[in-house]
Write a protein that holds these residues in place. Structure first.
Motif: not given
Length: 288
Positions: A126-130, A144-145, A245-246, A287-288
């Motif tokens: 779960e969550g995303t990471v930049k 990032l998913d 995604t970009i 960056k989480a």
């Protein structure tokens, strides 16, 4: 009445005249034969010139471009490519994965750059990471998913934090058919990996297009460190793990790289070539 001697002399003269006529006819036939042969050579040469000229025009017009998903424009033609401006819808799963989940990373081959194998226990889904790929041509931001591909995101973040992607570049770009920029191989040849592989995280409804971030592979369950960023069309089967995604600014950077073209070194298969604009990641921040 003619004597026998006279008759023999007359017959001899007649035979000589016949032989002379035959020799003349043979000479004429040889001359005609040579003329026909020369004429045939001229005609064939003319046809070769015409066909060669037509073939050159066909290539110049690009009529055979994008014959398959891996086909790309001839080297140096990047300025003429058509790039879609609309993003595709981000990928999503219809059914959520267990959270946390477990991942298996198997040692495979020699690492192109020394890096430990990531841990695979209690990986969040779960969550995303930049992540920001800082490069010599501009920053490329990635989202990032974890819900899409937790094991892929876990590996990518691990490699980024370990400095695996720093000072590496992008070795291949496709400008037609499959419009993407492929990176993540420290050797720059398209053959390097981190010394481990992991399974695909794909599903049947996956599609690809502008803005999609996915893993490159050499067959089922051969994911490693190489990834590709789609900036345009990508008519691919759902065989490549999508994990994010970009951002818009990153797409602009990739668009400019694409417009500079490539050297055609990967044509005809898998297609494309090394970007004419050299791309090197000077740093990668997470960056989480």
């Amino acid at each position: 009445m003619a004597t026998n001697q006279q008759r023999r002399e007359a017959a001899k003269r007649k035979l000589e005249r016949q032989l002379a006529r035959r020799a003349e006819r043979a000479k004429r036939r040889r001359i005609v034969g040579v003329g026909v042969t020369v004429g045939a050579v001229v005609v064939v040469a003319g046809l070769i010139v015409v066909l060669a000229t037509r073939g050159g025009d066909s290539e110049a017009d690009g009529t055979d471009s994008a014959a398959s998903p891996s086909a790309s424009a001839p080297a140096g033609n990047g300025a003429d490519i058509q790039i879609p401006t609309e993003r595709v819808e981000p990928a999503s799963r219809t059914k959520a994965l267990p959270n946390p989940t477990s991942c298996e990373y198997s040692k495979s081959g020699d690492a192109a750059k020394d890096v430990p194998v990531p841990g695979g226990k209690d990986v969040p889904s779960e969550g995303t990471v930049k992540v920001t790929l800082h490069s010599n041509v501009g920053d490329i931001g990635l989202d990032l998913d974890r819900a899409l591909a937790p094991c892929t995101v876990n590996s990518f973040v691990h490699l980024a934090k370990e400095g695996y992607y720093t000072d590496t570049g992008c070795h291949r770009i496709g400008t037609e058919g499959l419009q993407m920029l492929q990176c993540g191989d420290p050797t720059g040849q398209g053959t390097g990996g981190p010394g481990y592989t992991f399974a695909d995280e794909t599903f049947d409804s996956l599609t690809y297009g502008r803005g999609i971030l996915a893993m490159a592979n050499s067959g089922p369950d051969t994911n490693g460190s190489q990834f590709f960023m789609v900036y345009g069309d990508a008519p691919l089967p759902p065989s490549y793990t999508v994990f994010g995604t970009i951002d818009d600014e990153g797409l602009k950077v990739i668009d400019e790289i694409a417009r500079a073209g490539h050297d055609g070194s990967f044509d005809p298969s898998p297609g494309g070539g090394k970007p004419n604009t050299e791309v090197t990641f000077t740093d990668v921040t997470v960056k989480a």
